[in-house]
Design a protein around this motif. Structure first.
Motif, PDB file in Angstrom:
ATOM      1  N   PRO A 100       0.814  -1.211   0.000  1.00 17.74           N
ATOM      2  CA  PRO A 100       0.000   0.000   0.000  1.00 17.74           C
ATOM      3  C   PRO A 100       0.854   1.272   0.000  1.00 17.74           C
ATOM      4  O   PRO A 100       0.421   2.300  -0.493  1.00 17.74           O
ATOM      5  N   SER A 101       2.064   1.182   0.562  1.00 16.04           N
ATOM      6  CA  SER A 101       2.913   2.362   0.596  1.00 16.04           C
ATOM      7  C   SER A 101       4.369   1.940   0.582  1.00 16.04           C
ATOM      8  O   SER A 101       4.827   1.203   1.444  1.00 16.04           O
ATOM      9  N   ARG A 102       5.097   2.429  -0.413  1.00 13.30           N
ATOM     10  CA  ARG A 102       6.501   2.040  -0.546  1.00 13.30           C
ATOM     11  C   ARG A 102       7.381   2.713   0.491  1.00 13.30           C
ATOM     12  O   ARG A 102       8.450   2.235   0.824  1.00 13.30           O
ATOM     13  N   LEU A 103       6.927   3.864   0.981  1.00 10.92           N
ATOM     14  CA  LEU A 103       7.784   4.633   1.871  1.00 10.92           C
ATOM     15  C   LEU A 103       7.614   4.254   3.330  1.00 10.92           C
ATOM     16  O   LEU A 103       8.562   4.328   4.101  1.00 10.92           O
ATOM     17  N   ILE A 104       6.408   3.846   3.710  1.00 13.59           N
ATOM     18  CA  ILE A 104       6.166   3.570   5.124  1.00 13.59           C
ATOM     19  C   ILE A 104       5.971   2.075   5.394  1.00 13.59           C
ATOM     20  O   ILE A 104       6.687   1.470   6.189  1.00 13.59           O
ATOM     21  N   VAL A 105       4.997   1.462   4.682  1.00 10.42           N
ATOM     22  CA  VAL A 105       4.655   0.076   4.979  1.00 10.42           C
ATOM     23  C   VAL A 105       5.745  -0.895   4.534  1.00 10.42           C
ATOM     24  O   VAL A 105       6.111  -1.816   5.252  1.00 10.42           O
ATOM     25  N   ARG A 106       6.286  -0.661   3.330  1.00  9.82           N
ATOM     26  CA  ARG A 106       7.241  -1.616   2.782  1.00  9.82           C
ATOM     27  C   ARG A 106       8.502  -1.757   3.640  1.00  9.82           C
ATOM     28  O   ARG A 106       8.901  -2.880   3.959  1.00  9.82           O
ATOM     29  N   PRO A 107       9.123  -0.653   4.054  1.00 11.19           N
ATOM     30  CA  PRO A 107      10.304  -0.815   4.917  1.00 11.19           C
ATOM     31  C   PRO A 107       9.981  -1.567   6.211  1.00 11.19           C
ATOM     32  O   PRO A 107      10.789  -2.372   6.690  1.00 11.19           O
ATOM     33  N   PHE A 108       8.788  -1.328   6.745  1.00  8.84           N
ATOM     34  CA  PHE A 108       8.385  -2.023   7.963  1.00  8.84           C
ATOM     35  C   PHE A 108       8.279  -3.537   7.717  1.00  8.84           C
ATOM     36  O   PHE A 108       8.790  -4.344   8.508  1.00  8.84           O
ATOM     37  N   ALA A 109       7.653  -3.901   6.604  1.00  4.41           N
ATOM     38  CA  ALA A 109       7.530  -5.327   6.261  1.00  4.41           C
ATOM     39  C   ALA A 109       8.910  -5.940   6.037  1.00  4.41           C
ATOM     40  O   ALA A 109       9.195  -7.059   6.475  1.00  4.41           O
ATOM     41  N   LEU A 110       9.784  -5.197   5.369  1.00  2.00           N
ATOM     42  CA  LEU A 110      11.134  -5.707   5.127  1.00  2.00           C
ATOM     43  C   LEU A 110      11.892  -5.885   6.440  1.00  2.00           C
ATOM     44  O   LEU A 110      12.666  -6.830   6.599  1.00  2.00           O
ATOM     45  N   LEU A 111      11.629  -4.986   7.387  1.00  2.00           N
ATOM     46  CA  LEU A 111      12.280  -5.094   8.693  1.00  2.00           C
ATOM     47  C   LEU A 111      11.857  -6.391   9.387  1.00  2.00           C
ATOM     48  O   LEU A 111      12.694  -7.100   9.969  1.00  2.00           O
ATOM     49  N   ILE A 112      10.562  -6.705   9.314  1.00  4.97           N
ATOM     50  CA  ILE A 112      10.082  -7.959   9.904  1.00  4.97           C
ATOM     51  C   ILE A 112      10.811  -9.135   9.255  1.00  4.97           C
ATOM     52  O   ILE A 112      11.292 -10.050   9.929  1.00  4.97           O
ATOM     53  N   ILE A 113      10.912  -9.093   7.923  1.00  7.50           N
ATOM     54  CA  ILE A 113      11.546 -10.195   7.202  1.00  7.50           C
ATOM     55  C   ILE A 113      13.004 -10.352   7.626  1.00  7.50           C
ATOM     56  O   ILE A 113      13.456 -11.440   7.979  1.00  7.50           O
ATOM     57  N   VAL A 114      13.727  -9.248   7.618  1.00  6.64           N
ATOM     58  CA  VAL A 114      15.156  -9.310   7.933  1.00  6.64           C
ATOM     59  C   VAL A 114      15.384  -9.732   9.389  1.00  6.64           C
ATOM     60  O   VAL A 114      16.215 -10.595   9.675  1.00  6.64           O
ATOM     61  N   SER A 115      14.605  -9.141  10.305  1.00 11.18           N
ATOM     62  CA  SER A 115      14.881  -9.419  11.718  1.00 11.18           C
ATOM     63  C   SER A 115      14.539 -10.857  12.085  1.00 11.18           C
ATOM     64  O   SER A 115      15.259 -11.480  12.865  1.00 11.18           O
ATOM     65  N   THR A 116      13.461 -11.404  11.517  1.00 10.53           N
ATOM     66  CA  THR A 116      13.137 -12.787  11.864  1.00 10.53           C
ATOM     67  C   THR A 116      14.097 -13.763  11.197  1.00 10.53           C
ATOM     68  O   THR A 116      14.403 -14.813  11.733  1.00 10.53           O
ATOM     69  N   ARG A 117      14.573 -13.403  10.013  1.00 10.01           N
ATOM     70  CA  ARG A 117      15.473 -14.279   9.282  1.00 10.01           C
ATOM     71  C   ARG A 117      16.886 -14.306   9.855  1.00 10.01           C
ATOM     72  O   ARG A 117      17.606 -15.283   9.728  1.00 10.01           O
ATOM     73  N   SER A 118      17.282 -13.172  10.448  1.00 10.30           N
ATOM     74  CA  SER A 118      18.697 -13.043  10.787  1.00 10.30           C
ATOM     75  C   SER A 118      19.065 -13.800  12.054  1.00 10.30           C
ATOM     76  O   SER A 118      20.239 -14.054  12.297  1.00 10.30           O
ATOM     77  N   VAL A 119      18.061 -14.164  12.858  1.00 10.66           N
ATOM     78  CA  VAL A 119      18.364 -14.880  14.091  1.00 10.66           C
ATOM     79  C   VAL A 119      18.039 -16.364  13.907  1.00 10.66           C
ATOM     80  O   VAL A 119      16.962 -16.712  13.444  1.00 10.66           O
ATOM     81  N   ASN A 120      18.979 -17.219  14.258  1.00 13.47           N
ATOM     82  CA  ASN A 120      18.793 -18.666  14.091  1.00 13.47           C
ATOM     83  C   ASN A 120      17.723 -19.207  15.029  1.00 13.47           C
ATOM     84  O   ASN A 120      17.521 -18.679  16.128  1.00 13.47           O
ATOM     85  N   SER A 121      17.061 -20.286  14.604  1.00 17.90           N
ATOM     86  CA  SER A 121      15.986 -20.860  15.436  1.00 17.90           C
ATOM     87  C   SER A 121      16.487 -21.232  16.821  1.00 17.90           C
ATOM     88  O   SER A 121      15.771 -21.105  17.817  1.00 17.90           O
ATOM     89  N   LEU A 122      17.737 -21.714  16.880  1.00 19.44           N
ATOM     90  CA  LEU A 122      18.278 -22.155  18.163  1.00 19.44           C
ATOM     91  C   LEU A 122      18.358 -20.985  19.145  1.00 19.44           C
ATOM     92  O   LEU A 122      18.074 -21.129  20.333  1.00 19.44           O
ATOM     93  N   ILE A 123      18.690 -19.804  18.597  1.00 17.36           N
ATOM     94  CA  ILE A 123      18.804 -18.623  19.460  1.00 17.36           C
ATOM     95  C   ILE A 123      17.418 -18.120  19.859  1.00 17.36           C
ATOM     96  O   ILE A 123      17.179 -17.771  21.013  1.00 17.36           O
ATOM     97  N   TRP A 124      16.484 -18.153  18.889  1.00 20.16           N
ATOM     98  CA  TRP A 124      15.083 -17.845  19.231  1.00 20.16           C
ATOM     99  C   TRP A 124      14.626 -18.775  20.351  1.00 20.16           C
ATOM    100  O   TRP A 124      13.979 -18.352  21.300  1.00 20.16           O
ATOM    101  N   ALA A 125      14.962 -20.065  20.219  1.00 19.55           N
ATOM    102  CA  ALA A 125      14.520 -21.050  21.209  1.00 19.55           C
ATOM    103  C   ALA A 125      15.120 -20.743  22.582  1.00 19.55           C
ATOM    104  O   ALA A 125      14.424 -20.791  23.595  1.00 19.55           O
ATOM    105  N   LEU A 126      16.408 -20.391  22.594  1.00 20.91           N
ATOM    106  CA  LEU A 126      17.059 -20.024  23.861  1.00 20.91           C
ATOM    107  C   LEU A 126      16.307 -18.887  24.546  1.00 20.91           C
ATOM    108  O   LEU A 126      16.004 -18.937  25.736  1.00 20.91           O
ATOM    109  N   LEU A 127      16.008 -17.844  23.752  1.00 19.21           N
ATOM    110  CA  LEU A 127      15.280 -16.696  24.296  1.00 19.21           C
ATOM    111  C   LEU A 127      13.917 -17.123  24.819  1.00 19.21           C
ATOM    112  O   LEU A 127      13.503 -16.751  25.922  1.00 19.21           O
TER     113      LEU A 127
END
Lengths: 271, 263
Positions: free
Chosen positions: A110-137
């Motif tokens: 819906p918006s390249r300037l506001i919504v898209r960066p937010f969605a990309l942030l979700i993608i990057v942040s969830t991807r960058s941490v390994n499942s094992l570390i998520w599990a530890l937390l």
């Protein structure tokens, strides 16, 4: 210029001499970095540990065989937990990844300037941490057990699925979407008729591919207390019960092979 | 009746695709839009249903100014304009029937369309149209299983089931062999006269256009340079539109040998 004239003939080369020299220099730097790293690793290795590698391996292999087959009765529940974590985790991840993917794709956001960066942030942040570390937390947040593993796998998979899915959305055929728009369809109808059919094969492929990965990832989550067969592996390793360890590894192998077989079948059937 | 008044489109790149196009197309008239590639033919018909947003000017259909409509009004207006595409633009992974019924999306609510619960009258009309174009037995095939000519006929059904008053046709025959091209053109023109539909047909093939339409508009670099009867297309006119070439062989006699062949 790659083309030069010599004795009235046009000589053509892919690159100019300078470009060629730069490429050679780049390769040289790369080689130097590689050799330096190799030396660093070598200097920091306790080579005397390697002296009796063969003996140690043979010793462990000897202790681990034959596997304690009777132990299999106690592995049913843990392997079931592992498969449940992988399967439910994949489903939850897909439910969350689909909207994120539509918000992240350039052609549907819906918006390249506001919504898209937010969605990309979700993608990057969830991807960058390994499942094992998520599990530890999560073990420290929700306590040890299957739930922690389930949430860890779900979170880790959101970014992965959403990324592949939004790339698929960006590659759809625009004219088919235009044709649906031209009928007077609403934006939601355009999505259902114009976009969804085009990304269905990608979606199914991503789902089984991630499920396949999640089976393997969820086998180790028990190491940090997040349920599944990893828990049994951990406790057997702690008491050096090698025959049990070898049986657990065999069970994991079988589970992973079955997962791969199923995902290959599903992918074959869809495409 | 469609009225274009000073329709102009300048793309973000600065390319002026259309400049000040003014045309009036009465109900039931089939117009061929000819001109070289890049003349703005596709842009013109896409400006009418606003798949492309015109920069200025207006497109008025039956008194409604399309260019001034908001999203909801635009969707309502689009229902009255059927569009047929060069590469058919069927949703490849849906069945023929789903593709035809998608022409009714503007009339059907979201949940009904999601679960494919179209009103029985729409389904009846879809079968009737598929029968009319000779594809009744293909209804449950997936669109990508069809040949080019068959797909284009499905595209025609999708446009007609909208019950439009105007057809926007973008190069309907450019991906088809010569025989299928003629059949498709004939089918479009026949259906227009059956239903009293006006149509704008973008077409490269001048001879094919002359064979079937009542009026030809020539576009060159976004400007209308010819507007008249197909018989008025002389070599001089074609030179004016396309540039210098030997045009004598291109201009065909209007009565052609396989005119009576079944579609």
């Amino acid at each position: 210029m790659p083309m030069t004239e010599k004795n009235g003939q046009k000589i053509w080369q892919v690159r100019t001499t300078n470009a060629q020299l730069i490429r050679w220099a780049a390769w040289l730097v790369g080689l130097a970095v590689f050799l330096f790293s190799w030396k660093e690793i070598s200097d920091n290795t306790l080579w005397f540990m390697m002296d009796n590698v063969g003996e140690v391996v043979a010793d462990i292999a000897g202790r681990a065989t034959p596997p304690r087959w009777s132990f299999i009765t106690e592995l049913g529940k843990p392997i079931w937990d592992t498969l449940a974590i992988a399967t439910l985790g994949t489903i939850f991840a897909l439910v969350m990844a689909v909207p994120v993917a539509f918000l992240a794709a350039r052609n549907t956001t819906p918006s390249r300037l506001i919504v898209r960066p937010f969605a990309l942030l979700i993608i990057v942040s969830t991807r960058s941490v390994n499942s094992l570390i998520w599990a530890l937390l999560l073990v420290s947040i929700v306590g040890p057990g299957v739930l922690a593993g389930l949430i860890a796998i779900s979170i880790r998979s959101i970014g992965f699925c959403a990324k592949l899915l939004y790339e698929a959305i960006e590659e759809i055929n625009v004219v088919q979407v235009e044709a649906i728009k031209a009928t007077g369809a609403s934006p939601m109808q355009v999505m259902v008729y114009g976009i969804v059919p085009q990304i269905m094969p990608a979606f199914a492929g991503i789902a089984v591919f991630r499920w396949d990965i999640n089976i393997r990832e969820s086998t180790v989550l028990g190491l940090v207390g997040a349920g599944g067969i990893g828990l049994a592996l951990q406790s057997s390793l702690n008491v050096l019960a090698w025959p049990k360890v070898s049986l657990i590894l065999l069970v994991i192998l079988v589970a992973v092979v079955i997962g791969e077989w199923v995902s290959a079948k599903v992918r074959g059937a869809i495409i | 009746m469609l009225e274009l008044q000073g329709l102009t489109k300048v793309y973000n790149t600065g390319d002026k695709a259309l400049s000040d196009v003014t045309l009036t197309i009465p109900d039931g008239q089939v117009v061929a839009l000819i001109g070289p590639s890049g003349a703005g033919k596709s842009t013109l018909i896409r400006c009418i249903n606003r798949l492309v947003q015109p920069t200025s000017g207006s497109a008025i259909i039956d008194g409604v100014n399309i260019t001034a409509l908001g999203p909801t009004g635009l969707r309502k207006a689009r229902r009255k304009m059927g569009m047929i595409f060069q590469e058919y633009a069927l949703v490849e992974r849906l069945t023929v029937m789903e593709n035809v019924l998608s022409g009714r999306l503007g009339y059907v609510g979201f949940w009904r369309s999601l679960f494919r619960k179209f009103p029985q009258s729409d389904v009846d009309e879809a079968y009737r149209l598929l029968d009319r174009v000779g594809l009744l037995e293909m209804a449950d095939k997936r669109a990508d299983a069809l040949s080019g000519g068959q797909r284009q006929r499905v595209g025609i059904c999708r446009a007609l089931i909208q019950n439009p008053s105007l057809l926007l046709v973008d190069e309907p025959t450019a991906s088809l062999d010569p025989k299928t091209s003629r059949q498709i053109m004939r089918l479009i023109v026949e259906l227009c006269s059956e239903r009293g539909l006006a149509a704008i047909i973008n077409i490269h093939d001048v001879a094919l256009a002359q064979m079937y339409v009542q009026r030809v508009v020539g576009l060159k670099l976004g400007v209308v340079v010819f507007d008249g009867l197909p018989t008025a297309l002389t070599p001089e006119v074609l030179t004016d539109i396309y540039g210098e070439e030997d045009w004598e062989a291109t201009i065909e006699k209007v009565d052609d040998e396989d005119e009576d062949e079944a579609v």
